[in-house]
Design a protein around this motif. Sequence first.
Motif, PDB file in Angstrom:
ATOM      1  N   GLU A 202      55.042 -37.578  22.885  1.00  0.00           N
ATOM      2  CA  GLU A 202      54.677 -38.560  21.855  1.00  0.00           C
ATOM      3  C   GLU A 202      53.190 -38.545  21.496  1.00  0.00           C
ATOM      4  O   GLU A 202      52.774 -39.231  20.563  1.00  0.00           O
ATOM      5  N   ARG A 203      52.412 -37.731  22.179  1.00  0.00           N
ATOM      6  CA  ARG A 203      51.014 -37.560  21.750  1.00  0.00           C
ATOM      7  C   ARG A 203      50.945 -36.679  20.512  1.00  0.00           C
ATOM      8  O   ARG A 203      49.940 -36.666  19.804  1.00  0.00           O
ATOM      9  N   MET A 204      52.013 -35.915  20.264  1.00  0.00           N
ATOM     10  CA  MET A 204      51.982 -34.898  19.218  1.00  0.00           C
ATOM     11  C   MET A 204      52.417 -35.457  17.870  1.00  0.00           C
ATOM     12  O   MET A 204      53.346 -36.256  17.781  1.00  0.00           O
ATOM     13  N   GLN A 205      51.710 -34.997  16.821  1.00  0.00           N
ATOM     14  CA  GLN A 205      52.089 -35.343  15.459  1.00  0.00           C
ATOM     15  C   GLN A 205      52.601 -34.077  14.778  1.00  0.00           C
ATOM     16  O   GLN A 205      53.326 -33.307  15.400  1.00  0.00           O
ATOM     17  N   TYR A 206      52.246 -33.842  13.516  1.00  0.00           N
ATOM     18  CA  TYR A 206      52.829 -32.690  12.809  1.00  0.00           C
ATOM     19  C   TYR A 206      52.247 -31.367  13.291  1.00  0.00           C
ATOM     20  O   TYR A 206      51.044 -31.240  13.475  1.00  0.00           O
ATOM     21  N   GLY A 207      53.134 -30.376  13.483  1.00  0.00           N
ATOM     22  CA  GLY A 207      52.687 -29.014  13.779  1.00  0.00           C
ATOM     23  C   GLY A 207      53.091 -28.528  15.159  1.00  0.00           C
ATOM     24  O   GLY A 207      52.331 -28.681  16.112  1.00  0.00           O
ATOM     25  N   GLY A 208      54.302 -27.983  15.268  1.00  0.00           N
ATOM     26  CA  GLY A 208      54.745 -27.402  16.535  1.00  0.00           C
ATOM     27  C   GLY A 208      55.247 -28.401  17.552  1.00  0.00           C
ATOM     28  O   GLY A 208      55.506 -28.052  18.701  1.00  0.00           O
ATOM     29  N   GLU A 209      55.404 -29.670  17.138  1.00  0.00           N
ATOM     30  CA  GLU A 209      55.854 -30.698  18.086  1.00  0.00           C
ATOM     31  C   GLU A 209      57.287 -30.448  18.580  1.00  0.00           C
ATOM     32  O   GLU A 209      57.642 -30.786  19.704  1.00  0.00           O
ATOM     33  N   ASP A 210      58.116 -29.845  17.717  1.00  0.00           N
ATOM     34  CA  ASP A 210      59.486 -29.501  18.118  1.00  0.00           C
ATOM     35  C   ASP A 210      59.471 -28.312  19.071  1.00  0.00           C
ATOM     36  O   ASP A 210      60.137 -28.314  20.103  1.00  0.00           O
ATOM     37  N   ARG A 211      58.701 -27.297  18.690  1.00  0.00           N
ATOM     38  CA  ARG A 211      58.646 -26.075  19.504  1.00  0.00           C
ATOM     39  C   ARG A 211      58.120 -26.338  20.909  1.00  0.00           C
ATOM     40  O   ARG A 211      58.531 -25.692  21.868  1.00  0.00           O
ATOM     41  N   GLU A 212      57.206 -27.292  21.028  1.00  0.00           N
ATOM     42  CA  GLU A 212      56.624 -27.593  22.346  1.00  0.00           C
ATOM     43  C   GLU A 212      57.709 -28.063  23.305  1.00  0.00           C
ATOM     44  O   GLU A 212      57.720 -27.668  24.490  1.00  0.00           O
ATOM     45  N   MET A 213      58.651 -28.885  22.817  1.00  0.00           N
ATOM     46  CA  MET A 213      59.754 -29.294  23.693  1.00  0.00           C
ATOM     47  C   MET A 213      60.594 -28.072  24.079  1.00  0.00           C
ATOM     48  O   MET A 213      61.009 -27.923  25.228  1.00  0.00           O
ATOM     49  N   GLY A 214      60.825 -27.178  23.113  1.00  0.00           N
ATOM     50  CA  GLY A 214      61.552 -25.944  23.394  1.00  0.00           C
ATOM     51  C   GLY A 214      60.860 -25.092  24.438  1.00  0.00           C
ATOM     52  O   GLY A 214      61.515 -24.457  25.284  1.00  0.00           O
ATOM     53  N   GLU A 215      59.525 -25.093  24.406  1.00  0.00           N
ATOM     54  CA  GLU A 215      58.756 -24.320  25.389  1.00  0.00           C
ATOM     55  C   GLU A 215      58.931 -24.893  26.793  1.00  0.00           C
ATOM     56  O   GLU A 215      59.014 -24.147  27.771  1.00  0.00           O
ATOM     57  N   ARG A 216      59.046 -26.217  26.887  1.00  0.00           N
ATOM     58  CA  ARG A 216      59.337 -26.827  28.202  1.00  0.00           C
ATOM     59  C   ARG A 216      60.764 -26.504  28.642  1.00  0.00           C
ATOM     60  O   ARG A 216      61.029 -26.324  29.838  1.00  0.00           O
ATOM     61  N   LEU A 217      61.695 -26.433  27.695  1.00  0.00           N
ATOM     62  CA  LEU A 217      63.071 -26.024  28.037  1.00  0.00           C
ATOM     63  C   LEU A 217      63.079 -24.583  28.570  1.00  0.00           C
ATOM     64  O   LEU A 217      63.763 -24.292  29.551  1.00  0.00           O
ATOM     65  N   PHE A 218      62.300 -23.698  27.927  1.00  0.00           N
ATOM     66  CA  PHE A 218      62.175 -22.315  28.430  1.00  0.00           C
ATOM     67  C   PHE A 218      61.627 -22.326  29.862  1.00  0.00           C
ATOM     68  O   PHE A 218      62.118 -21.612  30.734  1.00  0.00           O
ATOM     69  N   ASN A 219      60.592 -23.138  30.094  1.00  0.00           N
ATOM     70  CA  ASN A 219      59.986 -23.224  31.430  1.00  0.00           C
ATOM     71  C   ASN A 219      60.984 -23.730  32.469  1.00  0.00           C
ATOM     72  O   ASN A 219      60.892 -23.396  33.647  1.00  0.00           O
ATOM     73  N   LEU A 220      61.938 -24.530  32.009  1.00  0.00           N
ATOM     74  CA  LEU A 220      63.000 -25.061  32.882  1.00  0.00           C
ATOM     75  C   LEU A 220      64.048 -23.994  33.207  1.00  0.00           C
ATOM     76  O   LEU A 220      64.851 -24.151  34.111  1.00  0.00           O
ATOM     77  N   GLY A 221      64.035 -22.894  32.436  1.00  0.00           N
ATOM     78  CA  GLY A 221      65.004 -21.825  32.670  1.00  0.00           C
ATOM     79  C   GLY A 221      66.119 -21.781  31.629  1.00  0.00           C
ATOM     80  O   GLY A 221      67.055 -20.976  31.744  1.00  0.00           O
ATOM     81  N   ILE A 222      66.015 -22.640  30.623  1.00  0.00           N
ATOM     82  CA  ILE A 222      67.009 -22.640  29.538  1.00  0.00           C
ATOM     83  C   ILE A 222      66.674 -21.494  28.576  1.00  0.00           C
ATOM     84  O   ILE A 222      65.514 -21.274  28.242  1.00  0.00           O
ATOM     85  N   LYS A 223      67.696 -20.769  28.136  1.00  0.00           N
ATOM     86  CA  LYS A 223      67.491 -19.674  27.179  1.00  0.00           C
ATOM     87  C   LYS A 223      67.848 -20.151  25.773  1.00  0.00           C
ATOM     88  O   LYS A 223      68.501 -21.170  25.607  1.00  0.00           O
ATOM     89  N   ALA A 224      67.419 -19.379  24.767  1.00  0.00           N
ATOM     90  CA  ALA A 224      67.714 -19.719  23.370  1.00  0.00           C
ATOM     91  C   ALA A 224      68.685 -18.708  22.779  1.00  0.00           C
ATOM     92  O   ALA A 224      68.574 -17.514  23.030  1.00  0.00           O
ATOM     93  N   LYS A 225      69.622 -19.203  22.001  1.00  0.00           N
ATOM     94  CA  LYS A 225      70.617 -18.368  21.328  1.00  0.00           C
ATOM     95  C   LYS A 225      70.317 -18.414  19.825  1.00  0.00           C
ATOM     96  O   LYS A 225      70.168 -19.501  19.257  1.00  0.00           O
ATOM     97  N   GLN A 226      70.225 -17.250  19.194  1.00  0.00           N
ATOM     98  CA  GLN A 226      69.819 -17.144  17.783  1.00  0.00           C
ATOM     99  C   GLN A 226      71.007 -17.431  16.840  1.00  0.00           C
ATOM    100  O   GLN A 226      72.032 -16.770  16.917  1.00  0.00           O
ATOM    101  N   LEU A 227      70.840 -18.444  15.979  1.00  0.00           N
ATOM    102  CA  LEU A 227      71.890 -18.794  15.002  1.00  0.00           C
ATOM    103  C   LEU A 227      71.347 -18.772  13.569  1.00  0.00           C
ATOM    104  O   LEU A 227      71.872 -19.449  12.690  1.00  0.00           O
ATOM    105  N   ARG A 228      70.309 -17.971  13.357  1.00  0.00           N
ATOM    106  CA  ARG A 228      69.607 -17.940  12.067  1.00  0.00           C
ATOM    107  C   ARG A 228      70.539 -17.642  10.880  1.00  0.00           C
ATOM    108  O   ARG A 228      70.356 -18.174   9.791  1.00  0.00           O
ATOM    109  N   TYR A 229      71.524 -16.776  11.109  1.00  0.00           N
ATOM    110  CA  TYR A 229      72.440 -16.385  10.028  1.00  0.00           C
ATOM    111  C   TYR A 229      73.831 -17.007  10.199  1.00  0.00           C
ATOM    112  O   TYR A 229      74.776 -16.607   9.539  1.00  0.00           O
TER     113      TYR A 229
END
Length: 273
Positions: A202-229
């Motif tokens: 909640e310290r974060m405003q506009y600019g990468g605030e969503d990605r930062e949570m994703g980066e903590r998920l990566f650090n937790l060991g969660i992987k990302a699955k690509q659904l771009r298309y």
Amino acid sequence: MATPKLSVILSTYNQPEWLEKVLWGYEYQTEADFELIIADDGSSEETQRVINHFQNQSQLKIVHVWHEDNGFQKTKILNKAIKASTTDYLLFSDGDCIPRKDFVEKHLLNRAFGYFLSGGYFKLPMHISEMITEDDIRHERCFDVEWLKKHGLKSSFKNNKLTAQGAKEKFLNWITPTEATWNGHNASGWKEDIVKVNGFDERMQYGGEDREMGERLFNLGIKAKQLRYTAICVHLDHARGYVKPEMLKKNAAIRKTTKETKSVYTSFGIRKS
């Protein structure tokens, strides 16, 4: 009453005309067993009227989570929406992204333990954004490349997002150079994982605030699955008057710390230290 299969969390702020189009998109989903939580960062009564209209006539369960307008506080309202959700799987998007009719279904079909799903959006120019009607959404014209070209959309490789299916869709998801990250306009994950990392900082405003949570998920060991298309939404154009250089600088510093310390938890999230 049975718990829905997932919660869709939509962020919005004073874009009632765009939000109305987006809510029509959720009305016409092939998968209707979801709750819709509108995370409203302090919009005026006009937005409330749009939401009331849908609450009164929709078969969907629509919850409006609101706080007073005090500048860009998207992370705070998203954490409130997470707390308000009643399901074990959360799909995040924005109130300016119209979902294709299989959007919710695709997220449900692709969810997997140990992963979050990363989708993108297809940007529309302003004149097309303004002309889209409920009928265009219901009949999926706003996802039809030929219809969009008739109204001035330029040819681009990105148009493949709207046309890729089957083997082509899987191949493009595999070869895309775009990294699978947590994108606020199109991402989903298990509530348990999101709560483990304590949601958004909640310290974060506009600019990468969503990605930062994703980066903590990566650090937790969660992987990302690509659904771009695969999981498709079209983005309605708008100005970004709320973006300030100091926001971007502050957010970049927080993300740098998250990466360097391999942090999995923020003390400034859902639960306050």
